[in-house]
Design a protein around this motif. Structure first.
Motif, PDB file in Angstrom:
ATOM      1  N   THR A 156       0.829  -1.205   0.000  1.00 59.24           N
ATOM      2  CA  THR A 156       0.000   0.000   0.000  1.00 59.24           C
ATOM      3  C   THR A 156       0.859   1.250   0.000  1.00 59.24           C
ATOM      4  O   THR A 156       0.371   2.330   0.317  1.00 59.24           O
ATOM      5  N   ARG A 183       0.169   2.938  -3.970  1.00 56.85           N
ATOM      6  CA  ARG A 183      -0.624   4.150  -3.743  1.00 56.85           C
ATOM      7  C   ARG A 183      -0.009   5.341  -4.455  1.00 56.85           C
ATOM      8  O   ARG A 183      -0.726   6.167  -5.044  1.00 56.85           O
ATOM      9  N   LEU A 243      -1.723   7.599  -7.529  1.00 58.16           N
ATOM     10  CA  LEU A 243      -1.794   9.057  -7.620  1.00 58.16           C
ATOM     11  C   LEU A 243      -1.270   9.548  -8.965  1.00 58.16           C
ATOM     12  O   LEU A 243      -1.866  10.428  -9.600  1.00 58.16           O
ATOM     13  N   PHE A 285      -8.111  14.488   4.886  1.00 59.19           N
ATOM     14  CA  PHE A 285      -8.174  13.042   4.650  1.00 59.19           C
ATOM     15  C   PHE A 285      -8.728  12.324   5.873  1.00 59.19           C
ATOM     16  O   PHE A 285      -9.483  11.345   5.750  1.00 59.19           O
ATOM     17  N   GLU A 301     -10.755   4.593   5.150  1.00 59.65           N
ATOM     18  CA  GLU A 301      -9.391   4.655   5.671  1.00 59.65           C
ATOM     19  C   GLU A 301      -8.653   5.839   5.061  1.00 59.65           C
ATOM     20  O   GLU A 301      -8.621   5.986   3.832  1.00 59.65           O
ATOM     21  N   MET A 313      -5.900   8.275   3.454  1.00 59.34           N
ATOM     22  CA  MET A 313      -4.671   8.102   2.687  1.00 59.34           C
ATOM     23  C   MET A 313      -3.485   8.692   3.429  1.00 59.34           C
ATOM     24  O   MET A 313      -2.346   8.225   3.291  1.00 59.34           O
ATOM     25  N   LEU A 314      -3.745   9.699   4.257  1.00 61.71           N
ATOM     26  CA  LEU A 314      -2.687  10.394   4.989  1.00 61.71           C
ATOM     27  C   LEU A 314      -3.289  10.972   6.256  1.00 61.71           C
ATOM     28  O   LEU A 314      -4.423  11.444   6.254  1.00 61.71           O
ATOM     29  N   ARG A 358      -4.565  -1.658  -7.222  1.00 62.86           N
ATOM     30  CA  ARG A 358      -5.208  -0.345  -7.247  1.00 62.86           C
ATOM     31  C   ARG A 358      -6.688  -0.470  -6.901  1.00 62.86           C
ATOM     32  O   ARG A 358      -7.256   0.383  -6.216  1.00 62.86           O
ATOM     33  N   LEU A 374      -6.972  -0.683  -3.232  1.00 60.62           N
ATOM     34  CA  LEU A 374      -6.779   0.612  -2.580  1.00 60.62           C
ATOM     35  C   LEU A 374      -8.059   1.440  -2.647  1.00 60.62           C
ATOM     36  O   LEU A 374      -8.419   2.128  -1.689  1.00 60.62           O
ATOM     37  N   SER A 415     -10.118   2.798   0.610  1.00 62.14           N
ATOM     38  CA  SER A 415     -10.402   4.225   0.799  1.00 62.14           C
ATOM     39  C   SER A 415     -11.897   4.462   0.966  1.00 62.14           C
ATOM     40  O   SER A 415     -12.326   5.386   1.650  1.00 62.14           O
TER      41      SER A 415
END
Length: 318
Positions: free
Chosen positions: A162, A166, A170, A254, A260, A262-263, A308, A311, A315
């Motif tokens: 991840t 990730r 992006l 975020f 969840e 990302m940051l 992907r 992910l 998210s």
């Protein structure tokens, strides 16, 4: 001492899946604990025991480790809520669980424990993540009867990670990427090398009581890693370096979004210290670490479509 029967906590995750394969290849008898058997469905073809249990229940945990020669704890989280000195999720997974694992091992006569921590773990570190990892190490060190070994890896990469996946996502989605902490330094280690190092010291008596840092052959900034992922994909997004205040605003946004994050602000705090080795790799680990350039192109292209998708699902909180 040879340790044949291995009980793995956290064995169905990214690192665990690779480690379980390495243990099986080494001829070990492996059991993994999972809350739901479905979570370990990708491992069902291996000759292992998948045991549905609640490792946070001391009675269930004791039953899981009983009869094992060694226990390996891989459980960890990047997002544990907020609190002082750390949030409840960090406390539960990084501190309380290792404490319970030590007690279960001592109660059932298990001799060997390998605990996976993190580079920069420190009870007085700048982030809740690093502080809780540091306190988890203290819980492991507190045992007087166990032969313990702690690993402190840098960020781990490999298929289905991840981290690089990730960054690649992006690059694939956005022509302009506002990047927090672009100068944060990492020394990423390949998941196969981490697994091999664990297997190599499992039966090594001299590794008892040691803490091993683990990283790859090169140090990169976060901006360099993001740009590299773009190169692999043939995409070149414009990277906008965010100042500190804007970076924290981005992280907070975020955190407030569903699913969840990302940051998080705690991730920023963790990145405020370099995630790099303090010295050379210990020779007894027996590895020549692979580079990102040798491994990442194999899975960041077409082969990473499933990663992907995973992910996106994470998210969205599905």
């Amino acid at each position: 001492m040879r340790h044949q029967t291995i009980a793995v906590v956290g064995g169905s995750g990214f690192i665990g899946s690779h480690l379980v394969n390495a243990l099986v290849e080494a001829g070990k008898t492996v059991r993994i604990a999972t809350r739901r058997r479905y979570n370990a469905r990708h491992l069902t073809l291996l000759p292992i025991d998948v045991i549905e249990t609640d490792v946070f229940d001391p009675v269930a945990l004791a039953a899981f480790v009983e009869g094992a020669d060694a226990v390996i704890n891989l459980a960890g989280t990047l997002h544990g809520g907020r609190g002082d000195p750390y949030g409840p999720g960090f406390a539960k997974i990084h501190v309380e669980l290792p404490t319970k694992i030590v007690a279960a091992c001592e109660g059932k006569g298990v001799h060997r424990l390998i605990h996976i921590s993190a580079l920069g773990a420190d009870p007085h570190g700048p982030s809740m993540y690093l502080r809780s990892k540091g306190d988890g190490e203290k819980a492991v060190h507190a045992s007087a009867s166990l032969a313990t070994t702690i690993f402190r890896p840098s960020v781990v990469f490999g298929p289905d990670d991840t981290f690089l996946n990730r960054l690649a996502l992006l690059e694939k989605l956005f022509p302009v990427i506002p990047l927090a902490m672009p100068d944060a330094k990492f020394q990423p280690v390949y998941v196969g090398d981490l697994s091999k190092a664990i297997v190599n010291v499992l039966d090594l008596d001299a590794a008892s009581g040691h803490t091993y840092e683990l990283g790859g052959p090169s140090v990169y900034t976060l901006e360099q890693l993001l740009a590299y992922c773009g190169e692999v994909l043939g995409r070149h997004a414009r990277i906008v370096r965010l100042p500190g205040a804007f970076a924290r605003m981005q992280a907070l946004s975020f955190e407030l979004a569903p699913g969840e994050p990302m940051l998080t602000r705690d991730n920023l705090d963790s990145m405020s210290v370099d995630n790099v080795l303090s010295g050379p790799l210990a020779p007894e680990l027996g590895i020549e670490p692979a580079s990102i350039e040798a491994i990442a192109p194999l899975y960041l292209g077409d082969a990473s479509q499933r990663s992907r998708l995973n992910l996106f699902r994470a998210s969205a909180g599905r």
